[in-house]
Write an enzyme that holds these catalytic residues in place. Structure first.
Site, PDB file in Angstrom:
ATOM      1  N   LYS B  97      39.157  56.642  63.276  1.00 22.27           N
ATOM      2  CA  LYS B  97      37.843  56.877  63.773  1.00 22.27           C
ATOM      3  C   LYS B  97      37.711  56.862  65.193  1.00 22.27           C
ATOM      4  CE  LYS B  97      32.867  55.677  63.394  1.00 22.27           C
ATOM      5  NZ  LYS B  97      32.085  54.566  63.281  1.00 22.27           N
ATOM      6  N   GLY B 158      23.071  51.577  64.311  1.00 23.16           N
ATOM      7  CA  GLY B 158      22.261  50.251  64.080  1.00 23.16           C
ATOM      8  C   GLY B 158      20.766  50.184  64.329  1.00 23.16           C
ATOM      9  N   ALA B 184      25.883  56.087  60.845  1.00 22.31           N
ATOM     10  CA  ALA B 184      25.148  55.736  61.651  1.00 22.31           C
ATOM     11  C   ALA B 184      23.578  56.045  61.415  1.00 22.31           C
ATOM     12  CB  ALA B 184      25.318  55.995  63.302  1.00 22.31           C
ATOM     13  N   GLY B 185      22.569  55.120  61.515  1.00 23.95           N
ATOM     14  CA  GLY B 185      21.235  55.141  61.293  1.00 23.95           C
ATOM     15  C   GLY B 185      20.753  55.002  59.729  1.00 23.95           C
ATOM     16  N   ASN B 206      27.043  50.296  58.173  1.00 16.87           N
ATOM     17  CA  ASN B 206      27.269  48.884  58.439  1.00 16.87           C
ATOM     18  C   ASN B 206      25.965  47.977  58.449  1.00 16.87           C
ATOM     19  OD1 ASN B 206      29.161  47.150  61.117  1.00 16.87           O
ATOM     20  ND2 ASN B 206      28.511  46.494  59.031  1.00 16.87           N
ATOM     21  N   THR B 207      25.289  48.464  59.485  1.00 20.65           N
ATOM     22  CA  THR B 207      24.114  47.505  59.724  1.00 20.65           C
ATOM     23  C   THR B 207      23.334  46.982  58.563  1.00 20.65           C
ATOM     24  OG1 THR B 207      24.315  48.202  62.224  1.00 20.65           O
ATOM     25  CG2 THR B 207      22.176  46.793  61.402  1.00 20.65           C
TER      26      THR B 207
END
Ligand code: SF4
Lengths: 367, 256
Positions: B97, B158, B184-185, B206-207
């Site tokens: 990635k 994040g 993301a987001g 992830n976050t």
């Protein structure tokens, strides 16, 4: 433009009258905001904001977890030499102090590196006194060449350099710079640095920026708390970090909040900085700069470090020794200052885990 | 009905990809993968400690999981290429990635450097999954550069703000002949579901899991949300109508 221009804008600012006019409502409004400006930050550092420490801390905690997760990066310092040409009142390495001076040979550096890395540490911070003829850039460069065999990340905490010198060390494998302004107050700066090249306030103030221009990966700045009124030092440190973050977005910026520690010599801090003050500094900073790293060293006690861990801290030193070659040579050596938290790597990792956080030994790689 | 996602030469049943940073402990990872049914995990190469037996995150990733090392920490194409090659040489496989970020404030990816890195790595045989802002021209260049998927951001890394770039991602889904993986987001399962309903091929997050109070339960929720969104997409969502469909139309009498 340099950070000095921003410093100049605020250096004669009457902070006390400003603080006298802050109301609870002002702080409550800041707590509602997502993006804080410089004045919001200054307000969060006010005596009035002390009444709101808990809600500010709660917000700081959630912002830290959001941006950094539940992790703490560990590193250890390694003193290469304690020769120094300066007379900083607050430091044990002051050239006037009658202490045993030493510089590690490259063989000793290698032995020390081998020993530290065998404990699992992957991030090293190397330090020297300010004696450019003895601990020259070439000497530091040779040390870096040895250290990169043992560590994934090499930080330097040495005398300020020019851009070419920073570039040279960065090309060799240095990825991070720590440099404290000691005090942002120009007048006090002059008073506590009696003699030597360190007297040049501007050259030191602009050092992090020179490293950023040399494409370093991260810089860590700070004031040695106790020399001036802490609220001012905290404010200028935050402004400095903000300035660097905005102007050099490729650089990771962190802040340390060191307090003056006992050392050889009889200097006592001009201002006492309490635990509560440090907490206020860290949580206010987190709200102002959500992405800024916060480093807490072993100058602080085990208990205090455990308690502030969730408030915004992202990096901690462990297993520190502030004497030259102190990791392998346990003989009586002079420390730059006395450390407080004496936990070794293993114990530190265990305690971080108990607190529900993950200790990170490797977060960077010299590739 | 078979509904597999094919990336490079690999068929995947799950359309949820998970990141491995920010956890209070890496030991949570196996349970998270199990509960979410995730088959692809991304790991920052800069965090992998190959020299350590105990502190190597790879120990916590089951062998049958597809490893997607990422170039987190890279600030330009050269750094990303070096990290990718090192990942391959270290036995992390040939998926990569590309994450090139030179803005630590907003963590937005650098499209130009990403295209450069993709071109070189794809020509070296990597299965390249680039993380980018949802820009059609950048995405087209990535197709030409040999990318195997495109990973547009829903909102900054994040931020947990959800799919703020919805309209742009939709354009990529319509125009780009590669899997579009929203990265993301994504802050809540409903965000992931929304991305899947729009027709995204997969989601990476992830976050939202790592910083939840109960990461394992949250992982399960995301697994289900991605599945639900995919099913809804396959079923075909009913058209939205902004005019009333009254059961007895006012003008109906005209036809009588
Ligand atoms: S603070 Fe640094 S420059 Fe000052 S005396 Fe100590 S070692 Fe020397």
């Amino acid at each position: 433009m340099s950070f000095y221009d921003i410093y100049s804008r605020y250096k004669d600012f009457d902070i006390d009258s400003f603080y006298n006019n802050i109301s609870d409502k002002d702080i409550e409004l800041i707590l509602q905001k997502d993006i804080l400006n410089e004045i919001d930050f200054l307000m969060l550092l006010s005596p009035k904001a002390e009444n709101f420490l808990e809600p500010i801390a709660l917000k700081a905690n959630s912002l830290t977890i959001q941006h950094f997760g539940k992790t703490i990066l560990l590193y250890t310092p390694m003193y290469l030499a304690n020769y120094c040409t300066n007379q900083c009142l607050y430091c044990g390495f002051n050239t006037k102090n009658d202490i045993k001076r030493k510089q590690m040979s490259l063989e000793e550096v290698e032995a020390e590196a081998k020993y530290i890395s065998s404990k699992g540490i992957k991030h090293i911070l190397i330090l020297t006194g300010d004696a450019k003829d003895i601990s020259s850039v070439e000497y530091i460069n040779s040390c870096v060449n040895i250290l990169k065999k043992y560590f994934n990340s090499i930080s330097i905490e040495i005398f300020p350099l020019n851009e070419d010198e920073y570039s040279k060390l960065i090309k060799s494998g240095v990825d991070s710079l720590t440099i404290y302004q000691e005090t942002y107050n120009e007048y006090i700066y002059d008073k506590v640095h009696l003699k030597g090249p360190k007297k040049d306030y501007r050259y030191r103030l602009d050092a992090p920026e020179r490293a950023c221009k040399s494409y370093i990966n991260s810089v860590n700045i700070g004031a040695l708390l106790g020399l001036d009124y802490w609220r001012k030092e905290a404010f200028f440190t935050g402004l400095h970090a903000n300035y660097l973050q905005n102007k050099y977005p490729h650089v990771e910026v962190s802040i340390s909040t060191p307090r003056i520690r006992p050392h050889v010599g009889d200097f006592s801090p001009y201002h006492i900085v309490s635990d509560k003050n440090i907490v206020q500094f860290i949580v206010a900073l987190r709200l102002f700069l959500p992405r800024c790293g916060v480093t807490i060293s072993t100058r602080e006690s085990e208990n205090f470090r455990n308690n502030i861990l969730p408030l915004g801290v992202t990096k901690m030193s462990t297993d520190s020794n502030t004497s030259v070659g102190g990791h392998t040579n346990k003989q009586n050596q002079t420390n730059q200052f006395n450390i407080c938290d004496t936990r070794n790597v293993e114990k530190m990792m265990e305690d971080i885990k108990t607190l529900g956080y993950q200790p990170i030994l490797k977060n960077w790689d010299i590739i | 009905m078979n509904d597999e996602l094919i990336i490079g030469d690999t068929e995947l049943k799950s359309r949820l990809f998970i990141g491995t940073g920010k956890y209070s402990s890496d030991s949570l990872i196996p349970k998270i993968l199990e509960k979410s049914k995730c088959e692809v995990v991304t790991v920052a190469l800069r965090r992998i400690d190959l020299s350590s037996k105990e502190n190597n995150i790879l120990n916590y990733i089951p062998k049958d999981t597809k490893l997607l090392p990422n170039t987190s920490g890279a600030r330009n194409a050269d750094e990303a290429i070096r990290i990718a090659r090192l990942a391959k040489a270290s036995g992390c496989g040939n998926w990569i990635k590309i994450e090139i970020i030179s803005d630590n404030k907003y963590l937005l990816p650098d499209g130009y450097e990403t295209i450069k890195a993709t071109e070189i790595l794809a020509s070296e045989g990597f299965i390249v999954l680039p993380y980018v802002s949802p820009d059609l021209m950048v995405a087209r260049s990535l197709v030409n550069a040999g990318a195997s998927a495109v990973m547009p951001l829903g909102s900054p890394i994040g931020s947990n703000r959800g799919i703020k770039t919805r309209e742009l991602i939709k354009i990529l889904i319509e125009e780009i002949p590669l899997p579009i993986i929203v990265d993301a987001g994504i802050g809540k399962p409903s965000d992931a579901c929304e991305a899947m309903e729009m027709g995204a091929s997969a989601c990476l997050l992830n976050t939202a899991i790592a910083t939840s109070k109960n990461p394992i339960l949250m992982a399960e929720a995301f697994g289900k949300a991605v599945e639900a969104g995919r099913k809804a997409y396959l079923a075909g969502l009913g058209n939205k109508s902004y005019t009333a469909n009254a059961s007895s139309p006012l003008t109906g009498f005209l036809n009588k």
